[in-house]
Design a protein around this motif. Structure first.
Motif, mmCIF file in Angstrom:
data_model
loop_
_atom_site.group_PDB
_atom_site.id
_atom_site.type_symbol
_atom_site.label_atom_id
_atom_site.label_comp_id
_atom_site.label_asym_id
_atom_site.label_seq_id
_atom_site.Cartn_x
_atom_site.Cartn_y
_atom_site.Cartn_z
ATOM 1 N N UNK A 193 0.831 -1.205 0.000
ATOM 2 C CA UNK A 193 0.000 0.000 0.000
ATOM 3 C C UNK A 193 0.864 1.253 0.000
ATOM 4 N N UNK A 194 2.036 1.192 0.623
ATOM 5 C CA UNK A 194 2.918 2.350 0.696
ATOM 6 C C UNK A 194 3.570 2.680 -0.636
ATOM 7 N N UNK A 195 3.659 1.712 -1.521
ATOM 8 C CA UNK A 195 4.309 1.973 -2.798
ATOM 9 C C UNK A 195 3.411 2.757 -3.745
ATOM 10 N N UNK A 196 2.116 2.862 -3.429
ATOM 11 C CA UNK A 196 1.193 3.611 -4.273
ATOM 12 C C UNK A 196 1.381 5.115 -4.041
ATOM 13 N N UNK A 197 1.138 5.906 -5.024
ATOM 14 C CA UNK A 197 1.254 7.349 -4.886
ATOM 15 C C UNK A 197 0.829 8.043 -6.161
ATOM 16 N N UNK A 198 0.905 9.368 -6.192
ATOM 17 C CA UNK A 198 0.455 10.119 -7.364
ATOM 18 C C UNK A 198 1.501 10.195 -8.472
ATOM 19 N N UNK A 199 2.640 9.546 -8.280
ATOM 20 C CA UNK A 199 3.735 9.664 -9.239
ATOM 21 C C UNK A 199 3.674 8.549 -10.283
ATOM 22 N N UNK A 200 4.118 8.866 -11.500
ATOM 23 C CA UNK A 200 4.171 7.883 -12.561
ATOM 24 C C UNK A 200 5.641 7.623 -12.857
ATOM 25 N N UNK A 201 6.045 6.401 -12.759
ATOM 26 C CA UNK A 201 7.440 6.048 -13.018
ATOM 27 C C UNK A 201 7.476 4.615 -13.529
ATOM 28 N N UNK A 202 8.610 4.255 -14.081
ATOM 29 C CA UNK A 202 8.798 2.874 -14.507
ATOM 30 C C UNK A 202 8.733 1.996 -13.261
ATOM 31 N N UNK A 203 7.996 0.905 -13.337
ATOM 32 C CA UNK A 203 7.838 0.045 -12.164
ATOM 33 C C UNK A 203 8.377 -1.344 -12.432
ATOM 34 N N UNK A 204 8.678 -2.035 -11.356
ATOM 35 C CA UNK A 204 9.179 -3.400 -11.400
ATOM 36 C C UNK A 204 8.403 -4.207 -10.387
ATOM 37 N N UNK A 205 8.250 -5.503 -10.600
ATOM 38 C CA UNK A 205 7.548 -6.328 -9.615
ATOM 39 C C UNK A 205 8.264 -6.267 -8.262
ATOM 40 N N UNK A 206 7.470 -6.118 -7.204
ATOM 41 C CA UNK A 206 8.008 -6.039 -5.849
ATOM 42 C C UNK A 206 7.206 -6.969 -4.967
ATOM 43 N N UNK A 207 7.893 -7.684 -4.102
ATOM 44 C CA UNK A 207 7.223 -8.536 -3.128
ATOM 45 C C UNK A 207 7.479 -7.943 -1.750
ATOM 46 N N UNK A 208 6.418 -7.651 -1.004
ATOM 47 C CA UNK A 208 6.546 -7.050 0.319
ATOM 48 C C UNK A 208 6.143 -8.084 1.347
ATOM 49 N N UNK A 209 6.994 -8.261 2.367
ATOM 50 C CA UNK A 209 6.731 -9.295 3.369
ATOM 51 C C UNK A 209 6.336 -8.747 4.732
ATOM 52 N N UNK A 210 6.635 -7.490 5.019
ATOM 53 C CA UNK A 210 6.375 -6.945 6.349
ATOM 54 C C UNK A 210 5.342 -5.838 6.290
ATOM 55 N N UNK A 211 4.809 -5.482 7.462
ATOM 56 C CA UNK A 211 3.957 -4.310 7.622
ATOM 57 C C UNK A 211 4.801 -3.247 8.317
ATOM 58 N N UNK A 212 4.405 -2.007 8.196
ATOM 59 C CA UNK A 212 5.161 -0.913 8.766
ATOM 60 C C UNK A 212 4.281 -0.046 9.642
ATOM 61 N N UNK A 213 4.879 0.592 10.638
ATOM 62 C CA UNK A 213 4.183 1.522 11.508
ATOM 63 C C UNK A 213 4.379 2.913 10.928
ATOM 64 N N UNK A 214 3.310 3.693 10.808
ATOM 65 C CA UNK A 214 3.359 5.034 10.226
ATOM 66 C C UNK A 214 2.830 6.018 11.253
ATOM 67 N N UNK A 215 3.564 7.104 11.513
ATOM 68 C CA UNK A 215 3.131 8.133 12.454
ATOM 69 C C UNK A 215 2.835 9.399 11.680
ATOM 70 N N UNK A 216 1.689 10.047 11.963
ATOM 71 C CA UNK A 216 1.347 11.319 11.342
ATOM 72 C C UNK A 216 1.721 12.434 12.290
ATOM 73 N N UNK A 217 2.467 13.417 11.781
ATOM 74 C CA UNK A 217 2.897 14.570 12.597
ATOM 75 C C UNK A 217 2.418 15.838 11.946
#
Length: 137
Positions: free
Chosen positions: A113-137
């Motif tokens: 989910x973190x790899x998504x964004x408003x930017x357009x770029x060349x992409x490659x297959x990615x496998x993500x195994x962990x979850x991450x903690x995100x803090x909003x400041x």
């Protein structure tokens, strides 16, 4: 509010915490009962580091000699003078209208989910195994 990836969920064990520097502030992220909470790492009384605080239960007494525990691990007890705060929102237990610790919104998101964004770029297959903690400041 800016979002900051501060840790993998596996970096903060259940019942543990981690101090992270975000936007010039030391923030302590707690992992309690399967949830993550972020607070400014400083007691409002005399500045004790809350990373050293005890995560305790709320104690109530309906009558003398009878004690009931609830919200196990969700009350934070300052290591220097024992002031207690609600880990969910930083509100003090002894003076809820005037004293509190600054709290920050926390989200846990999968890496893909973190790899998504408003930017357009060349992409490659990615496998993500962990979850991450995100803090909003």
């Amino acid at each position: 509010m800016a979002r900051h990836i501060v840790a993998r969920t596996t970096e903060i064990p259940p019942g543990g915490n981690k101090v992270v520097a975000v936007a010039g502030r030391d923030i302590v992220v707690f992992h309690v009962n399967g949830e993550f909470f972020a607070l400014l790492n400083r007691c409002p009384h005399e500045g004790a580091p809350l990373e050293k605080a005890a995560c305790v239960a709320r104690l109530t007494s309906p009558e003398p000699g009878v004690y009931q525990r609830s919200r196990v691990g969700e009350m934070l007890r300052c290591p220097w003078h024992g002031w207690e705060f609600d880990i969910r929102n930083g509100q003090s237990w002894f003076d809820p209208n005037r004293v509190r610790i600054r709290s920050y919104p926390v989200a846990v998101e999968r890496g893909e989910e973190l790899q998504k964004g408003p930017y357009v770029a060349e992409t490659f297959p990615v496998h993500v195994e962990d979850s991450y903690v995100i803090v909003e400041v």
